[in-house]
Design a protein around this motif. Sequence first.
Motif, short mmCIF file in Angstrom:
data_model
loop_
_atom_site.label_atom_id
_atom_site.label_comp_id
_atom_site.label_asym_id
_atom_site.label_seq_id
_atom_site.Cartn_x
_atom_site.Cartn_y
_atom_site.Cartn_z
N PHE A 188 95.90 -28.93 -11.36
CA PHE A 188 95.37 -29.07 -10.26
C PHE A 188 94.70 -30.71 -9.93
CE2 PHE A 188 93.34 -24.76 -10.56
CZ PHE A 188 94.73 -24.12 -10.06
N SER A 189 94.46 -31.37 -10.94
CA SER A 189 94.19 -32.66 -10.70
C SER A 189 95.26 -33.66 -10.69
CB SER A 189 93.34 -33.11 -11.99
OG SER A 189 94.08 -33.18 -13.02
N ASN A 190 96.50 -33.26 -10.86
CA ASN A 190 97.86 -33.79 -10.30
C ASN A 190 98.55 -33.15 -9.44
OD1 ASN A 190 98.74 -36.00 -12.87
ND2 ASN A 190 97.38 -34.33 -13.67
N GLU A 191 97.78 -32.49 -8.47
CA GLU A 191 98.34 -31.79 -7.49
C GLU A 191 99.60 -30.76 -7.75
OE1 GLU A 191 97.40 -31.85 -4.26
OE2 GLU A 191 95.41 -32.54 -5.21
N THR A 192 99.43 -30.23 -8.61
CA THR A 192 100.53 -29.28 -9.31
C THR A 192 100.08 -27.91 -9.02
OG1 THR A 192 101.52 -31.10 -10.58
CG2 THR A 192 102.31 -28.77 -10.88
N GLY A 193 100.68 -26.84 -8.40
CA GLY A 193 100.33 -25.52 -8.21
C GLY A 193 100.43 -24.94 -9.44
N VAL A 194 99.65 -23.52 -9.41
CA VAL A 194 99.69 -22.42 -10.27
C VAL A 194 100.24 -21.36 -9.75
CG1 VAL A 194 98.25 -21.19 -11.89
CG2 VAL A 194 97.99 -23.35 -11.91
N ALA A 195 101.21 -20.88 -10.44
CA ALA A 195 101.85 -19.29 -10.02
C ALA A 195 101.16 -18.62 -11.18
CB ALA A 195 103.32 -19.32 -9.66
N LEU A 196 100.43 -17.57 -10.81
CA LEU A 196 100.36 -16.68 -11.95
C LEU A 196 100.45 -15.04 -11.70
CD1 LEU A 196 97.15 -15.11 -11.69
CD2 LEU A 196 96.57 -17.66 -11.45
N LEU A 197 100.65 -14.44 -12.59
CA LEU A 197 100.73 -13.39 -12.77
C LEU A 197 99.96 -12.39 -13.87
CD1 LEU A 197 102.02 -10.48 -11.74
CD2 LEU A 197 103.88 -10.76 -13.12
N THR A 198 98.93 -11.60 -13.56
CA THR A 198 98.20 -11.19 -14.55
C THR A 198 97.73 -9.71 -14.27
OG1 THR A 198 95.87 -11.75 -15.76
CG2 THR A 198 95.82 -11.92 -13.43
N LYS A 199 97.31 -9.10 -15.55
CA LYS A 199 96.80 -7.90 -15.62
C LYS A 199 95.40 -7.79 -16.20
CE LYS A 199 100.86 -5.24 -15.79
NZ LYS A 199 102.28 -5.20 -16.49
N GLY A 200 95.09 -9.16 -16.45
CA GLY A 200 93.73 -9.47 -17.36
C GLY A 200 92.62 -9.54 -16.19
N ARG A 201 91.34 -9.70 -16.97
CA ARG A 201 90.03 -10.03 -16.28
C ARG A 201 89.90 -11.46 -16.27
NH1 ARG A 201 84.77 -8.01 -15.83
NH2 ARG A 201 85.20 -5.90 -16.88
N ILE A 202 89.68 -11.80 -14.99
CA ILE A 202 89.73 -13.36 -14.64
C ILE A 202 88.34 -13.73 -15.05
CG2 ILE A 202 90.09 -15.21 -13.33
CD1 ILE A 202 92.25 -13.40 -11.74
N PRO A 203 87.98 -14.51 -15.91
CA PRO A 203 86.61 -14.89 -16.08
C PRO A 203 86.11 -15.67 -14.92
CG PRO A 203 87.55 -15.76 -17.90
CD PRO A 203 88.74 -15.15 -16.94
N ASP A 204 84.69 -15.67 -14.56
CA ASP A 204 84.22 -16.29 -13.26
C ASP A 204 84.46 -17.93 -13.41
OD1 ASP A 204 83.16 -14.16 -12.42
OD2 ASP A 204 80.90 -14.44 -13.00
N ARG A 205 84.37 -18.42 -14.45
CA ARG A 205 84.58 -19.85 -14.53
C ARG A 205 86.14 -20.32 -14.00
NH1 ARG A 205 84.76 -24.24 -18.37
NH2 ARG A 205 86.31 -23.36 -19.82
N HIS A 206 86.96 -19.40 -14.49
CA HIS A 206 88.37 -19.71 -13.98
C HIS A 206 88.57 -19.13 -12.79
CE1 HIS A 206 88.45 -19.38 -18.23
NE2 HIS A 206 89.96 -19.70 -18.61
N MET A 207 87.78 -18.09 -12.33
CA MET A 207 88.25 -17.67 -10.73
C MET A 207 87.46 -18.62 -9.99
SD MET A 207 88.95 -15.11 -8.49
CE MET A 207 89.02 -13.73 -9.26
#
Length: 326
Positions: free
Chosen positions: A106-125
């Motif tokens: 993110f700090s390099n203006e690069t996007g994240v595409a993700l696919l998950t079946k997991g629990r996303i912690p609050d900090r990450h969310m």
Amino acid sequence: MTEVIKAKRKAAVLAPSQLACLSKLPTINLTAGCAHQCLYCYARSYSQNPGQGRVRLYENTLEKLRDELPRKRKRPRAVYFSPSSDVFQPVPEVLALAYNVFEYLFSNETGVALLTKGRIPDRHMSLLCANSTLVQAGIGITTLKTELLKIFEPRAATPEVRLSQAKRLIEAGVSTRIRIDPILPGLTDDAEDLNELLNAIASIGVKQIAISTAFLRPPIIRTLKGHVRDKRALDILLSHYESGPTLTMHGAGTSVIMPPAPLRRKIYSCVKQIAQQYSIATSICACKNGDLANGSCHIAGDWLGEPDARRQRFLFDSLDSVCRQE
Ligand code: SF4
């Protein structure tokens, strides 16, 4: 508990997947192996998989990324997480690395595409939501049937958690899709159950889904036979593949066993028909279903072009009326 084996990645970290739909974005696996241990998972049979109950963590991923990304002649718009593991595994070391890697991108203006079946912690969310324009999320939900999830996805987040995470992402402005993949024929393809699932998906504001039935390979069949204690459920599932074709995964060139085309047509038509009632557009994973559909299911979001399910050629539109309970 998952045993974490720390390892240094030697190869480049930003590597495209062989799959056609992921071939134009770099992808990153933070681990070999996945702590979610889904029994249908194709990655369990990969040679680098460290085995049941273990993951190999590539602890130098961020270091390599810091080295590689600035040197790219053409900066990628986004990076996909992850083709053969889950970035939100319930393993503190994996989650810590995921946070740092996302923050760097993110700090390099690069996007994240993700696919998950997991629990996303609050900090990450919070990090994802604060960078909503740089995130495209896919949440995998296969069924709401708890008993089946305990068997086939023993360590993934509950569907309630996955739905509430998708809702939170949508509310934060993150482009979010649901992936109903794999559909397990005979177990999770009942029209009433699909209607319940799609109703829940629609209620949180999702507008796009992608679908596919499970595919099998001999090692996946061995895993299922070795771990599914409910023999009735196992027999039901495997019986739907007995006369199925062996297809080639688009791009990867590897073989997969799929249910017979008429059965897949029926299941996909049924999902599409129900989804339409909720104003949800459906795409089929064409990499696995090259005999039935083409185009992209946008597994990595729309970094490479706007999604338009209407542009995907469904080779079974005439069968749209087949959805019924039996
Ligand atoms: S979450 Fe994905 S990568 Fe992990 S075990 Fe399940 S199917 Fe495999």
